[in-house]
Design an enzyme around this catalytic site. Structure first.
Site, short mmCIF file in Angstrom:
data_model
loop_
_atom_site.label_atom_id
_atom_site.label_comp_id
_atom_site.label_asym_id
_atom_site.label_seq_id
_atom_site.Cartn_x
_atom_site.Cartn_y
_atom_site.Cartn_z
N TYR A 58 0.97 -1.09 -0.02
CA TYR A 58 -0.04 0.02 0.05
C TYR A 58 0.96 1.26 0.08
O TYR A 58 1.66 1.54 0.91
CB TYR A 58 -0.88 0.09 1.25
CG TYR A 58 -2.04 -1.23 1.35
CD1 TYR A 58 -2.26 -2.03 0.28
CD2 TYR A 58 -2.41 -1.50 2.60
CE1 TYR A 58 -3.12 -2.81 0.36
CE2 TYR A 58 -3.27 -2.41 2.75
CZ TYR A 58 -3.72 -3.00 1.48
OH TYR A 58 -4.70 -4.37 1.60
N HIS A 127 -0.18 -12.21 0.61
CA HIS A 127 -1.23 -11.30 0.02
C HIS A 127 -1.95 -11.79 -1.29
O HIS A 127 -3.21 -11.60 -1.31
CB HIS A 127 -0.58 -9.85 -0.43
CG HIS A 127 -1.28 -8.63 -0.43
ND1 HIS A 127 -1.22 -7.67 -0.54
CD2 HIS A 127 -2.91 -8.62 -0.47
CE1 HIS A 127 -2.14 -6.66 -0.42
NE2 HIS A 127 -3.23 -7.17 -0.67
N GLY A 209 -18.29 -3.08 -0.44
CA GLY A 209 -18.18 -2.85 -1.86
C GLY A 209 -17.56 -1.66 -2.40
O GLY A 209 -17.89 -1.19 -3.25
#
Length: 332
Positions: A58, A127, A209
């Site tokens: 990230y 991941h 979502g």
């Protein structure tokens, strides 16, 4: 306050009923605000949300650094999860591929510990499985980190049912993290049953979502130009209009419950089992506080059935091979 706890896996990893996904604080969802993100993490801890989720990819490690600085001096209040395996360009954060080799496992943990400023990770996920490396080799390397005290529990993210089963034969897996929400239910057919058979906890990411289920977005124009969601099929114009109509069903249940749509979506997921700990992501305190309210909502059977019938338009990724991946077979 979030006083309810849930346990992931059979190794006694106890966490708050909801966690906090930290990715958007640094990457993918438009402009960032480090000061507000830090205050959001502090507010989470004040309200009893102790399960923080990040990853080394990230913003090419910047999110781990942010989380580490935010929890400095408060390590004992946090159940800290991070992930390795998706390789990104350090300058652009663009994905270069995946690496599940034992050497990469070793180098990745050292980088994460350094950026987070801690001496151990509570839950360390792969991941994405590396299709070129047998899962047995990757998990053996991860298990060595447990033996060394650098990691307490192991996890997988977006792995197939077969890969999960093979991983568990090497070392106990505490949790599997995959996208799961009212609009993303593909793991229910294979991954969820295997996890329950093996006693593995489920950690849904993007349980709202990617913001679509909150009811706060009216069109793609509400997103920043560089927002990652613009690349996803469900946000394409031909699909988004259909999906926004479905969100009206969630809004209707929310109105009956005197709740926010986001709270209804999270309550639905929490109702799917005591082994589920969603990690809604946010970079703002007001949304964190709203999400926490989901823990007190009890949906009626008719609400659960009504919501469970929603069928969104478009896949969650343009390339679904990116999810539920298998790895290379063990060499003989």
């Amino acid at each position: 306050m979030m006083d309810v706890k849930r346990t992931l896996g059979r190794g006694g990893l106890t966490v708050s009923q909801l966690g906090l996904g930290c990715m958007g604080m640094s990457w993918a969802y438009g402009p960032t605000d480090t000061a507000e993100a830090t205050k959001t993490i502090h507010r989470a801890l004040e309200l009893g949300v102790n399960f923080l989720d990040t990853a080394d990819m990230y913003a090419a490690g910047a999110n781990e650094t942010l989380v580490g600085q935010a929890i400095a001096g408060r390590r004992d209040e946090v159940v800290l999860a991070t992930k390795f395996g998706i390789v990104v360009d350090p300058n652009t954060s663009q994905i270069q591929g995946v690496d599940g080799s034992p050497a990469y496992v070793r180098s990745a943990i050292e980088g994460s510990l350094r950026r987070l400023g801690v001496d151990h990770i509570d839950l360390y996920y792969q991941h994405r499985p590396d299709p070129q490396v047998p899962i047995e080799e990757t998990v053996t390397a991860m298990a060595e980190l447990v033996a060394e005290g650098k990691v307490l529990h192991l996890g997988l993210s977006e792995a197939s049912a077969d890969t999960i089963r093979r991983a568990c034969a090497v070392h106990p897996i505490a949790a599997v993290q995959s996208e799961w929400s009212l609009f993303s239910r593909d793991i229910e057919s294979g991954v969820v049953p295997v996890c329950r058979e093996l006693g593995i906890g489920l950690v849904p990411y993007s349980p709202l979502g990617r913001g679509l289920l909150t009811g706060a977005i009216a069109s793609a124009d509400d997103l920043a130009d560089d927002d990652f969601r613009r690349t996803l099929p469900r946000w394409a114009a031909e699909n988004l209009s259909v999906n926004l109509e479905l969100v009206s069903e969630i809004r209707a249940v929310a109105l009956e419950q005197e709740a926010a749509p986001s709270q209804i979506a999270l309550a639905w997921l929490l109702a799917q089992g005591e082994d589920i700990v969603p990690i809604p992501g946010t970079k703002r305190r007001r949304y964190l506080e709203e999400n926490i309210g989901a823990g007190s909502i009890v949906l009626r059977a008719q609400d659960l059935a009504r919501l469970g019938e929603l069928q969104p338009a478009g896949d969650r990724y343009s390339d679904m091979a990116w999810t539920s991946r298998d790895t290379a077979p063990v060499s003989t």
